[in-house]
Structure formats: C-alpha cells, structure tokens
Design a protein around this motif. Structure first.
Motif, PDB file in Angstrom:
ATOM      1  N   TYR A 287      30.638  50.692  46.605  1.00  0.00           N
ATOM      2  CA  TYR A 287      31.260  50.482  45.520  1.00  0.00           C
ATOM      3  C   TYR A 287      31.759  52.504  45.820  1.00  0.00           C
ATOM      4  N   SER A 288      31.347  53.112  46.015  1.00  0.00           N
ATOM      5  CA  SER A 288      31.158  54.259  46.344  1.00  0.00           C
ATOM      6  C   SER A 288      32.139  55.553  46.328  1.00  0.00           C
ATOM      7  N   ASP A 289      33.359  54.671  47.326  1.00  0.00           N
ATOM      8  CA  ASP A 289      34.830  55.113  47.407  1.00  0.00           C
ATOM      9  C   ASP A 289      35.573  54.544  46.165  1.00  0.00           C
ATOM     10  N   ALA A 290      36.203  55.459  45.662  1.00  0.00           N
ATOM     11  CA  ALA A 290      36.781  55.805  44.648  1.00  0.00           C
ATOM     12  C   ALA A 290      38.415  54.428  45.188  1.00  0.00           C
ATOM     13  N   LYS A 291      38.203  54.867  45.958  1.00  0.00           N
ATOM     14  CA  LYS A 291      39.906  54.439  46.019  1.00  0.00           C
ATOM     15  C   LYS A 291      40.325  52.836  46.756  1.00  0.00           C
ATOM     16  N   ARG A 292      38.921  52.698  47.212  1.00  0.00           N
ATOM     17  CA  ARG A 292      38.556  50.526  47.958  1.00  0.00           C
ATOM     18  C   ARG A 292      38.481  50.298  46.254  1.00  0.00           C
ATOM     19  N   ASN A 293      37.954  50.978  45.336  1.00  0.00           N
ATOM     20  CA  ASN A 293      36.999  50.481  43.863  1.00  0.00           C
ATOM     21  C   ASN A 293      38.236  50.063  43.229  1.00  0.00           C
ATOM     22  N   LEU A 294      39.416  50.767  43.944  1.00  0.00           N
ATOM     23  CA  LEU A 294      41.146  50.591  42.857  1.00  0.00           C
ATOM     24  C   LEU A 294      41.331  48.953  43.263  1.00  0.00           C
ATOM     25  N   LEU A 295      41.161  48.619  44.520  1.00  0.00           N
ATOM     26  CA  LEU A 295      41.391  47.184  44.778  1.00  0.00           C
ATOM     27  C   LEU A 295      41.021  45.826  44.151  1.00  0.00           C
ATOM     28  N   VAL A 296      39.416  46.205  43.244  1.00  0.00           N
ATOM     29  CA  VAL A 296      38.682  45.490  42.673  1.00  0.00           C
ATOM     30  C   VAL A 296      37.962  45.729  41.679  1.00  0.00           C
ATOM     31  N   SER A 297      39.542  46.057  40.385  1.00  0.00           N
ATOM     32  CA  SER A 297      38.721  46.829  39.429  1.00  0.00           C
ATOM     33  C   SER A 297      40.161  46.890  38.487  1.00  0.00           C
ATOM     34  N   ARG A 298      39.803  47.220  37.195  1.00  0.00           N
ATOM     35  CA  ARG A 298      40.838  46.839  36.155  1.00  0.00           C
ATOM     36  C   ARG A 298      40.319  46.980  35.118  1.00  0.00           C
ATOM     37  N   ASN A 299      40.969  47.916  34.027  1.00  0.00           N
ATOM     38  CA  ASN A 299      40.621  48.502  32.941  1.00  0.00           C
ATOM     39  C   ASN A 299      38.970  48.730  33.106  1.00  0.00           C
ATOM     40  N   GLY A 300      38.775  49.855  33.864  1.00  0.00           N
ATOM     41  CA  GLY A 300      37.262  49.990  34.056  1.00  0.00           C
ATOM     42  C   GLY A 300      36.410  49.014  34.397  1.00  0.00           C
ATOM     43  N   GLN A 301      36.071  48.454  34.729  1.00  0.00           N
ATOM     44  CA  GLN A 301      36.021  46.975  35.445  1.00  0.00           C
ATOM     45  C   GLN A 301      35.364  46.642  36.619  1.00  0.00           C
ATOM     46  N   ILE A 302      34.710  46.827  37.141  1.00  0.00           N
ATOM     47  CA  ILE A 302      34.712  46.540  38.710  1.00  0.00           C
ATOM     48  C   ILE A 302      34.422  45.163  38.882  1.00  0.00           C
ATOM     49  N   TYR A 303      35.225  44.586  39.414  1.00  0.00           N
ATOM     50  CA  TYR A 303      34.697  43.099  39.691  1.00  0.00           C
ATOM     51  C   TYR A 303      34.227  42.649  40.935  1.00  0.00           C
ATOM     52  N   GLY A 304      33.679  41.242  40.869  1.00  0.00           N
ATOM     53  CA  GLY A 304      33.041  40.776  42.458  1.00  0.00           C
ATOM     54  C   GLY A 304      33.775  39.310  41.835  1.00  0.00           C
ATOM     55  N   PHE A 305      33.108  38.084  43.349  1.00  0.00           N
ATOM     56  CA  PHE A 305      32.897  36.748  43.301  1.00  0.00           C
ATOM     57  C   PHE A 305      32.554  36.721  42.532  1.00  0.00           C
ATOM     58  N   TRP A 306      32.268  34.781  42.041  1.00  0.00           N
ATOM     59  CA  TRP A 306      31.483  35.002  41.060  1.00  0.00           C
ATOM     60  C   TRP A 306      30.956  33.283  42.063  1.00  0.00           C
ATOM     61  N   ASN A 307      29.451  32.824  42.094  1.00  0.00           N
ATOM     62  CA  ASN A 307      29.118  32.263  42.636  1.00  0.00           C
ATOM     63  C   ASN A 307      28.231  31.558  41.949  1.00  0.00           C
ATOM     64  N   PRO A 308      28.305  31.020  41.481  1.00  0.00           N
ATOM     65  CA  PRO A 308      26.830  29.872  40.534  1.00  0.00           C
ATOM     66  C   PRO A 308      26.372  29.690  40.846  1.00  0.00           C
TER      67      PRO A 308
END
Length: 55
Positions: A34-55
C-alpha cells in the motif's frame, strides 16, 4: 480502467472491507502493498483503502 459501479457494489455487498485501521498492525505488508499512491487509487474510495473480506 476500473469500474466504479462494480467497486461500489462490492463494497455495498460487504465483499470489500476498509483496511486502513489494520495497516499499522502489519507494517511490512502495508509498506509492500500500500505504499504506491497510484496503485492505491485502484483500491480506494472516499479516503478508505479496501481489500477482499474473507470471514
């Protein structure tokens, strides 16, 4: 190009979860993934970074 509609739908369905609060507990993984700001744009929305949820 990412599909914002699909991304938003996955968030609404609970398939993606915000991970910002978890990053301090895994500093090496956070730095590696998560250190690449450009790549983070692909997985973020409204300031939150998202990842797959696997309960």
């Amino acid at each position: 190009m990412r599909s914002l509609a699909l991304f938003d739908r996955l968030v609404q369905q609970g398939q993606l979860a915000p991970v910002n609060s978890l990053l301090p507990s895994m500093p090496k993984r956070a730095a590696d993934r998560y250190s690449d700001a450009k790549r983070n744009l692909l997985v973020s929305r409204n300031g939150q970074i998202y990842g797959f949820w696997n309960p």
